[in-house]
Every structure is written in structure tokens, then in C-alpha cells.
Motif scaffolding. Structure first.
Motif, short mmCIF file in Angstrom:
data_model
loop_
_atom_site.label_atom_id
_atom_site.label_comp_id
_atom_site.label_asym_id
_atom_site.label_seq_id
_atom_site.Cartn_x
_atom_site.Cartn_y
_atom_site.Cartn_z
N TYR A 163 0.83 -1.21 0.00
CA TYR A 163 0.00 0.00 0.00
C TYR A 163 0.87 1.26 0.00
N GLU B 2 -10.24 -11.43 6.07
CA GLU B 2 -9.77 -10.06 6.23
C GLU B 2 -10.04 -9.30 4.93
N THR B 3 -10.70 -8.15 5.03
CA THR B 3 -10.95 -7.31 3.86
C THR B 3 -10.29 -5.95 4.08
N THR B 4 -9.38 -5.59 3.18
CA THR B 4 -8.64 -4.34 3.30
C THR B 4 -9.11 -3.36 2.24
N LYS B 5 -9.37 -2.14 2.66
CA LYS B 5 -9.71 -1.09 1.69
C LYS B 5 -9.03 0.21 2.09
N GLU C 86 -8.46 0.58 6.15
CA GLU C 86 -9.35 -0.15 7.06
C GLU C 86 -9.26 -1.63 6.77
N LYS C 87 -9.08 -2.42 7.85
CA LYS C 87 -9.08 -3.88 7.75
C LYS C 87 -10.22 -4.43 8.60
N THR C 88 -11.10 -5.18 7.97
CA THR C 88 -12.24 -5.78 8.66
C THR C 88 -12.02 -7.29 8.74
N PHE C 89 -12.18 -7.84 9.95
CA PHE C 89 -11.98 -9.27 10.17
C PHE C 89 -13.32 -9.92 10.51
N ASP D 168 -10.26 -2.61 12.11
CA ASP D 168 -8.95 -2.02 12.41
C ASP D 168 -8.62 -0.96 11.37
N ARG D 169 -8.63 0.31 11.80
CA ARG D 169 -8.27 1.41 10.90
C ARG D 169 -6.88 1.91 11.25
#
Length: 358
Positions: free
Chosen positions: A120, A157-160, A182-185, A195-196
Motif C-alpha cells: 500500500y 480479512e478485507t482491506t480497503k 481499514e481492515k475488517t476481520f 482495524d483502521r
């Protein structure tokens, strides 16, 4: 237009490192600006969209993190972890321990010159990454029921990318790019952790430039450092002293598969980055704060492993901490929320955090 960053007293040491390093960066008038690089970066990741990964949470990784933190048990009534079997399937992860999962997976030749992964990174020259802060939330389901991540679960885990902004250090005129991710688990029961993170990207440094700073001795805790006053009549201030050894930093880097050389290479940290020693990881400080919070909340064994998980924590790193230096964490908590300050041996505030209990 680039925003201006104002460094306060607590971040002055950090600013000195950054400004001294920027002197040796060979920039020209036709170098891309922070504004143009931010715009290009945001356009790229907007078109890519969210990036998903799936992983089964391994008990061995959880065991090794706890031992790295010098914590022989996960919870008060948990089995001893040293030279023992890893936590079994179904064991809930303590808050913050998700940080040793979903680590970057790149060949060494794909890393940056400083050892960081470039997944990133904005475009050159803004490739010098630092973890600046963020916010972590542990959502509850209806009725306030916690949905913890557990050993053995298959987690998504989804990262955006949320943002990319150009900024300027007022005192030096140095440009930088601040990226928000932002990472969503999610497990089978839904979202467990959000998790931002905010990453600061400064201009890359040459590896063959002049020495930046002469070696400086590490120091102990300042005896004049006193606890802050309680923020309310019902709050209590707790303190804890910590000292991270080079072995701890090396093992934490290994567990997070973090090749950033400021955390284990003394020549790089001193001669290239301008630090006086190897640097304590921002995520390691975050976990230390959360461990302190649950230790204070769980004293006397009155709370179970779910009650010590907060609703959220927001945090900001303001000044570096170094290996083999003793520093102090102060937690001002009233049962519903906590305010945390980490002081370096010189009295600078190295990290601030606010914790909200559910």
C-alpha cells in the motif's frame, strides 16, 4: 492543496529525526508532489476496490506472541504456554493479538530498500512508511454479545483504502502522504474486529549518504516523571514500566513478518534513518496498552476473557521509543473508559490512546 502538520513538544524529537533525514534526499523541482502522488494512489486503489484474504487462525502464532510479550499465560486461568502445547481450537484472541495474523507475503526482492512491504505504498519518492496511529473496534452483536476471533476459525480479512492526503511539516516544509486503511476481520458469526490504520509516507532515503546522527546512549526512566492527575474524582491512575529488548523486537518482527530494518538493524536505524537505536514497533506499543488495560480490568479474577475486551481504542504515535530504554505507561481509567499516555525516558509523550469500554 497539501495540509500543514504542526508538531507539538511531545513529537519534537520525532520531527528532528525526519527533518535531518530529509536533508539527504535528492529532490528536484520536477519530482512528483505529495498532492499528485496522493491523487494517483487514491485513484489506483479506488479502482481496485477492497482486497480480501482468508486464513485459519493458528494457535502456534498466538502462543509465540504471548511468549514474545513475556506473558506465560493468555488469561489468568489459562495453562502455562512456555514449552507447552499451543492454545487449543476455540481459544479467544486477546484484544490486539489479531495483529500477528494476515501478515504480508512477499519475496525479499519485492520489498522496499528499508525492508517494508510495498503493498500500500504511494509512488516514489513517498515510500518511507511509518505507523502513525489508528483506531480498533470490537463490535458487539444484539444484546452486547462479543464475537471474538478464535483459534481454529477461518477468518476473512478485507482491506480497503479510505484516504490519501498530502501534508506538510510546517517547520521544515517537508512533504508527506498520509494513507488511511481499514481492515475488517470476519468469522462465521460476522464482523469481529474493525482495524483502521494511518500510515505516514515520507520521501525515500539513500542508503549510501553521509552518517546522520552520532550514536547516543540509551537512558533509563526519568526520576522526575510523575503520574498525571486523575481526570475525574472516580478515576484511578495506574502505571507500568516496560523495556523492550532487541530480542523482543526481533521476535515481534518475525511474528508479524515485518522486514522494516529500523526494528532490528542498528546500522540502518542510526546511519540511514537517524535514530539513536532500533525502534520499538507502533503495533507492539498498541498491544502493550491493551494488555495493560485488561490486566487492570481483570484484577482479582472478577472479569472473564470477554469482559476485558473494550469497545474501541484510538491511538496516535508522537515520538519514537527505543530498545533497552525503560519507559512508562500511565492509564487513567474510571471503569467506563481509559486515557493512556506512554512517556519516553526523556519525558516526551511517545503515544496517546483513548479506550472505551462496552
Amino acid at each position: 492543496m497539501a495540509r500543514t502538520i504542526h508538531f507539538n513538544r511531545s513529537s519534537s524529537r520525532s520531527a528532528r529525526h525526519f527533518s535531518s533525514a530529509s536533508i539527504f534526499h535528492s529532490s528536484t523541482s520536477d519530482s512528483p508532489s505529495a498532492a499528485s502522488v496522493s491523487s494517483s494512489f487514491l485513484s489506483k486503489f479506488t479502482s481496485l476496490g477492497p482486497q480480501p484474504r482468508t486464513q485459519v487462525l493458528d494457535g502456534n502464532q498466538l502462543q509465540l506472541l504471548s511468549l514474545t510479550l513475556d506473558r506465560p499465560t493468555l488469561y489468568a486461568d489459562s495453562p502455562h504456554l512456555s514449552n507447552a502445547a499451543p492454545p487449543p481450537a476455540g481459544t479467544p484472541l486477546p484484544p490486539g493479538y489479531h495483529l500477528v495474523y494476515f501478515t504480508p507475503a512477499f519475496l525479499e526482492g519485492e520489498l522496499g530498500a528499508d525492508g517494508t512491504d510495498r503493498s500500500y505504498n504511494p509512488d516514489s519518492p513517498f515510500t518511507r512508511r511509518m505507523w502513525a496511529g489508528g483506531e480498533v473496534r470490537w463490535p458487539r452483536k444484539d444484546g452486547g454479545v462479543l464475537n471474538p476471533l478464535r483459534v481454529g476459525q477461518e477468518v476473512r480479512e478485507t482491506t480497503k483504502v479510505l484516504s490519501a492526503e498530502p501534508k506538510v511539516v510546517r517547520k521544515t516544509g517537508e512533504e508527506m502522504v498520509v494513507v488511511g486503511v481499514e481492515k475488517t476481520f470476519e468469522n462465521e458469526d460476522g464482523v469481529a474486529v474493525v482495524d483502521r490504520r494511518n500510515w505516514v509516507f515520507r520521501k525515500a532515503l539513500p542508503t549510501d549518504g553521509p552518517k546522520h546522527n552520532p550514536p547516543q546512549p540509551c537512558v533509563g526512566v526519568s526520576p522526575s516523571q510523575s503520574p498525571p492527575e486523575p481526570s475525574s474524582p472516580t478515576s484511578k491512575v495506574h502505571s507500568r514500566s516496560l523495556k523492550q529488548t532487541p530480542v523482543t523486537l526481533f521476535r515481534f518482527s518475525a511474528l508479524t513478518f515485518n522486514g522494516h530494518m529500523i526494528h532490528y538493524s542498528l546500522p540502518w536505524a542510526r546511519e540511514v534513518e537517524g535514530h539513536k537505536s532500533i525502534v520499538v514497533h507502533g503495533p507492539l506499543n498498541l498491544i502493550s496498552i491493551l494488555d495493560f488495560w485488561r490486566d487492570v480490568r481483570g484484577r482479582g479474577g472478577k472479569l472473564d476473557e470477554f469482559s476485558v475486551v473494550p469497545e474501541s481504542i484510538s491511538y496516535r504515535a508522537t515520538s519514537p521509543l527505543y530498545a533497552d530504554e525503560e519507559y512508562r505507561i500511565f492509564l487513567d481509567e474510571d471503569g467506563k473508559e481509559g486515557k493512556v499516555q506512554i512517556y519516553s525516558p526523556t519525558g516526551d509523550v511517545a503515544m496517546k490512546a483513548e479506550i472505551k469500554a462496552f
